[in-house]
Scaffold this motif. Sequence first.
Motif, PDB file in Angstrom:
ATOM      1  N   TRP A 293      23.039 -54.237   2.759  1.00 22.79           N
ATOM      2  CA  TRP A 293      22.147 -53.300   2.050  1.00 22.79           C
ATOM      3  C   TRP A 293      21.146 -52.663   3.020  1.00 22.79           C
ATOM      4  O   TRP A 293      21.066 -51.439   3.132  1.00 22.79           O
ATOM      5  CB  TRP A 293      21.432 -54.063   0.934  1.00 22.79           C
ATOM      6  N   LEU A 294      20.421 -53.479   3.769  1.00 25.85           N
ATOM      7  CA  LEU A 294      19.354 -52.958   4.630  1.00 25.85           C
ATOM      8  C   LEU A 294      19.876 -52.086   5.770  1.00 25.85           C
ATOM      9  O   LEU A 294      19.269 -51.071   6.117  1.00 25.85           O
ATOM     10  CB  LEU A 294      18.539 -54.107   5.221  1.00 25.85           C
ATOM     11  N   LEU A 295      20.995 -52.479   6.357  1.00 24.40           N
ATOM     12  CA  LEU A 295      21.528 -51.723   7.482  1.00 24.40           C
ATOM     13  C   LEU A 295      22.274 -50.470   7.030  1.00 24.40           C
ATOM     14  O   LEU A 295      22.751 -49.689   7.863  1.00 24.40           O
ATOM     15  CB  LEU A 295      22.448 -52.613   8.334  1.00 24.40           C
TER      16      LEU A 295
ATOM     17  N   ASN B 292      15.853 -41.543   8.887  1.00 23.71           N
ATOM     18  CA  ASN B 292      14.863 -41.338   7.832  1.00 23.71           C
ATOM     19  C   ASN B 292      14.218 -42.686   7.505  1.00 23.71           C
ATOM     20  O   ASN B 292      14.490 -43.280   6.459  1.00 23.71           O
ATOM     21  CB  ASN B 292      15.533 -40.734   6.602  1.00 23.71           C
ATOM     22  N   PRO B 293      13.395 -43.204   8.403  1.00 26.26           N
ATOM     23  CA  PRO B 293      12.910 -44.587   8.302  1.00 26.26           C
ATOM     24  C   PRO B 293      12.062 -44.883   7.074  1.00 26.26           C
ATOM     25  O   PRO B 293      11.907 -46.054   6.718  1.00 26.26           O
ATOM     26  CB  PRO B 293      12.096 -44.769   9.583  1.00 26.26           C
ATOM     27  N   TYR B 294      11.517 -43.859   6.406  1.00 28.46           N
ATOM     28  CA  TYR B 294      10.669 -44.113   5.245  1.00 28.46           C
ATOM     29  C   TYR B 294      11.426 -43.957   3.925  1.00 28.46           C
ATOM     30  O   TYR B 294      10.854 -44.122   2.848  1.00 28.46           O
ATOM     31  CB  TYR B 294       9.455 -43.169   5.269  1.00 28.46           C
ATOM     32  N   SER B 295      12.706 -43.659   4.001  1.00 29.36           N
ATOM     33  CA  SER B 295      13.499 -43.475   2.784  1.00 29.36           C
ATOM     34  C   SER B 295      13.669 -44.799   2.049  1.00 29.36           C
ATOM     35  O   SER B 295      13.882 -45.848   2.661  1.00 29.36           O
ATOM     36  CB  SER B 295      14.877 -42.908   3.130  1.00 29.36           C
ATOM     37  N   GLN B 296      13.589 -44.737   0.734  1.00 27.57           N
ATOM     38  CA  GLN B 296      13.812 -45.915  -0.111  1.00 27.57           C
ATOM     39  C   GLN B 296      15.153 -45.826  -0.842  1.00 27.57           C
ATOM     40  O   GLN B 296      15.448 -46.642  -1.710  1.00 27.57           O
ATOM     41  CB  GLN B 296      12.678 -46.043  -1.137  1.00 27.57           C
TER      42      GLN B 296
ATOM     43  N   MET C  48      26.734 -45.292   0.502  1.00 22.41           N
ATOM     44  CA  MET C  48      26.344 -46.698   0.562  1.00 22.41           C
ATOM     45  C   MET C  48      25.741 -47.202  -0.736  1.00 22.41           C
ATOM     46  O   MET C  48      25.427 -48.392  -0.856  1.00 22.41           O
ATOM     47  CB  MET C  48      25.332 -46.908   1.700  1.00 22.41           C
ATOM     48  N   GLN C  49      25.593 -46.351  -1.733  1.00 16.31           N
ATOM     49  CA  GLN C  49      24.927 -46.764  -2.970  1.00 16.31           C
ATOM     50  C   GLN C  49      25.629 -47.900  -3.727  1.00 16.31           C
ATOM     51  O   GLN C  49      24.959 -48.694  -4.386  1.00 16.31           O
ATOM     52  CB  GLN C  49      24.696 -45.550  -3.862  1.00 16.31           C
ATOM     53  N   PRO C  50      26.965 -48.025  -3.630  1.00 13.92           N
ATOM     54  CA  PRO C  50      27.584 -49.205  -4.263  1.00 13.92           C
ATOM     55  C   PRO C  50      27.086 -50.530  -3.689  1.00 13.92           C
ATOM     56  O   PRO C  50      27.239 -51.572  -4.322  1.00 13.92           O
ATOM     57  CB  PRO C  50      29.076 -49.010  -3.978  1.00 13.92           C
ATOM     58  N   TYR C  51      26.485 -50.467  -2.480  1.00 14.66           N
ATOM     59  CA  TYR C  51      26.051 -51.697  -1.818  1.00 14.66           C
ATOM     60  C   TYR C  51      24.541 -51.890  -1.896  1.00 14.66           C
ATOM     61  O   TYR C  51      23.956 -52.640  -1.113  1.00 14.66           O
ATOM     62  CB  TYR C  51      26.540 -51.679  -0.359  1.00 14.66           C
ATOM     63  N   ASP C  52      23.919 -51.210  -2.863  1.00 15.82           N
ATOM     64  CA  ASP C  52      22.530 -51.506  -3.181  1.00 15.82           C
ATOM     65  C   ASP C  52      22.444 -52.967  -3.620  1.00 15.82           C
ATOM     66  O   ASP C  52      23.348 -53.489  -4.300  1.00 15.82           O
ATOM     67  CB  ASP C  52      22.036 -50.585  -4.298  1.00 15.82           C
ATOM     68  N   ILE C  53      21.376 -53.627  -3.251  1.00 14.61           N
ATOM     69  CA  ILE C  53      21.261 -55.063  -3.529  1.00 14.61           C
ATOM     70  C   ILE C  53      21.368 -55.357  -5.025  1.00 14.61           C
ATOM     71  O   ILE C  53      21.890 -56.406  -5.424  1.00 14.61           O
ATOM     72  CB  ILE C  53      19.930 -55.625  -2.940  1.00 14.61           C
TER      73      ILE C  53
ATOM     74  N   MET D 229      14.033 -52.859  12.070  1.00 14.44           N
ATOM     75  CA  MET D 229      12.665 -53.186  11.689  1.00 14.44           C
ATOM     76  C   MET D 229      12.572 -53.479  10.186  1.00 14.44           C
ATOM     77  O   MET D 229      11.757 -54.304   9.765  1.00 14.44           O
ATOM     78  CB  MET D 229      11.717 -52.053  12.073  1.00 14.44           C
ATOM     79  N   ARG D 230      13.383 -52.808   9.381  1.00  9.30           N
ATOM     80  CA  ARG D 230      13.440 -53.147   7.944  1.00  9.30           C
ATOM     81  C   ARG D 230      13.824 -54.620   7.783  1.00  9.30           C
ATOM     82  O   ARG D 230      13.259 -55.339   6.954  1.00  9.30           O
ATOM     83  CB  ARG D 230      14.487 -52.294   7.223  1.00  9.30           C
ATOM     84  N   CYS D 231      14.811 -55.039   8.565  1.00  6.83           N
ATOM     85  CA  CYS D 231      15.278 -56.423   8.482  1.00  6.83           C
ATOM     86  C   CYS D 231      14.166 -57.409   8.850  1.00  6.83           C
ATOM     87  O   CYS D 231      13.945 -58.409   8.151  1.00  6.83           O
ATOM     88  CB  CYS D 231      16.485 -56.626   9.401  1.00  6.83           C
ATOM     89  N   ILE D 232      13.487 -57.130   9.947  1.00 14.28           N
ATOM     90  CA  ILE D 232      12.420 -58.040  10.395  1.00 14.28           C
ATOM     91  C   ILE D 232      11.301 -58.089   9.356  1.00 14.28           C
ATOM     92  O   ILE D 232      10.758 -59.164   9.051  1.00 14.28           O
ATOM     93  CB  ILE D 232      11.868 -57.591  11.765  1.00 14.28           C
TER      94      ILE D 232
END
Length: 360
Positions: free
Chosen positions: A253-255, A261-265, A271-276, A335-338
């Motif tokens: 999900w995170l990767l 676009n680092p601020y995108s939520q 990749m949307q099927p793999y949303d958490i 950085m999202r992961c960390i």
Amino acid sequence: MQLAPDTVYQYLQKRQLIDEEAVVNGNFMVHPVKTRNNIMKILIQPHNSLFVKQMGTDLVSGNLFQREVNVHYLFKNNNEFSSIAAIVPPLLDYDDEHNIMVTELLHNAKNLYEHYMLTKNFDLNLAKEQASILSAYHIIPDKKTNTSMFPKLLPWVLQLDKHKAHEFFVGNESSSEIINLIKQNQVLQNELINLAKSWQFTHLIHGDIKWINFLAVEKEGGFSQKLIDWELADIGDPIWDVAGLIQSYVTTWLLGFDNNNPYSQTLPEYMQPYDIKNMQPSAQAFLYEYMELQQYEKLDQAVFLTKVMQFTAARIIQTSVEGITFNTKIEANNMRCIQLAFNILKDPLATLHELFNIKL
């Protein structure tokens, strides 16, 4: 000797691993696979194909090679572990002079990551079977069983306080940089130290559980699964393996976010099927099935799930840093992961609820 696509036939012929008649009939193809090891898939016939893995000649690679060979030997020859042989592709041959092992190649098998990417279907039966596989080999060996081949090591991410940043991935500045950032965060560093102290050297563990190490094999009416790559097998903490599977959901999900676009939520459309949120039922099914098979009492479940999440945070960090060694730069998703790992360690049960909708 380094095997190559144009030399592997002669090598396999010399080791008497080739069906000459099949080759004469034109059934011989070599598919190299790009990994840190030298890997080739040898396609001969649907139910007579080979997986060739050659590891490096340095001391570390040699030790990992020997460990994986010894694990296969244990599964084949020790009654205590004989039931596990059914979930592992059989070892057909090994060459400890050149660190080469040959196992059966499973026809039409895809690793679990490939399977999920193709089908976009998180079948709960697959998740439950993964729990059954882990539960089957999470055994405390009998005192009479020879386990001297296992070094009883902590994962490297739980040893950050014992070494300098550049000593983990020599020559990789990006990895050293992010390890330094982790070490400078005293809260994060202390949490990892505490996890190291909580580690139990008790059960047989795989040591590198993630989706790509499960093979989904087509069968009538569905799929079965095999577990591969036992080079990090050890006597250790079984919850590390459970966390390995959970981190596969989280890091997929995170990767999957857009690094530009680092601020995108929001995940990109593909990749949307793999949303958490879409993977929650599968992760839940895995955790609940594992707890039932391991016979966790109600009172023990909170302790177990807390440690699962803490180890998951450590596995997320490990996956992120190891990914940087291949990309050679730190990206926004690393950085999202960390950051998520830090949030998990601050409040494991809150993030368990937020990520997987499990509330105790």
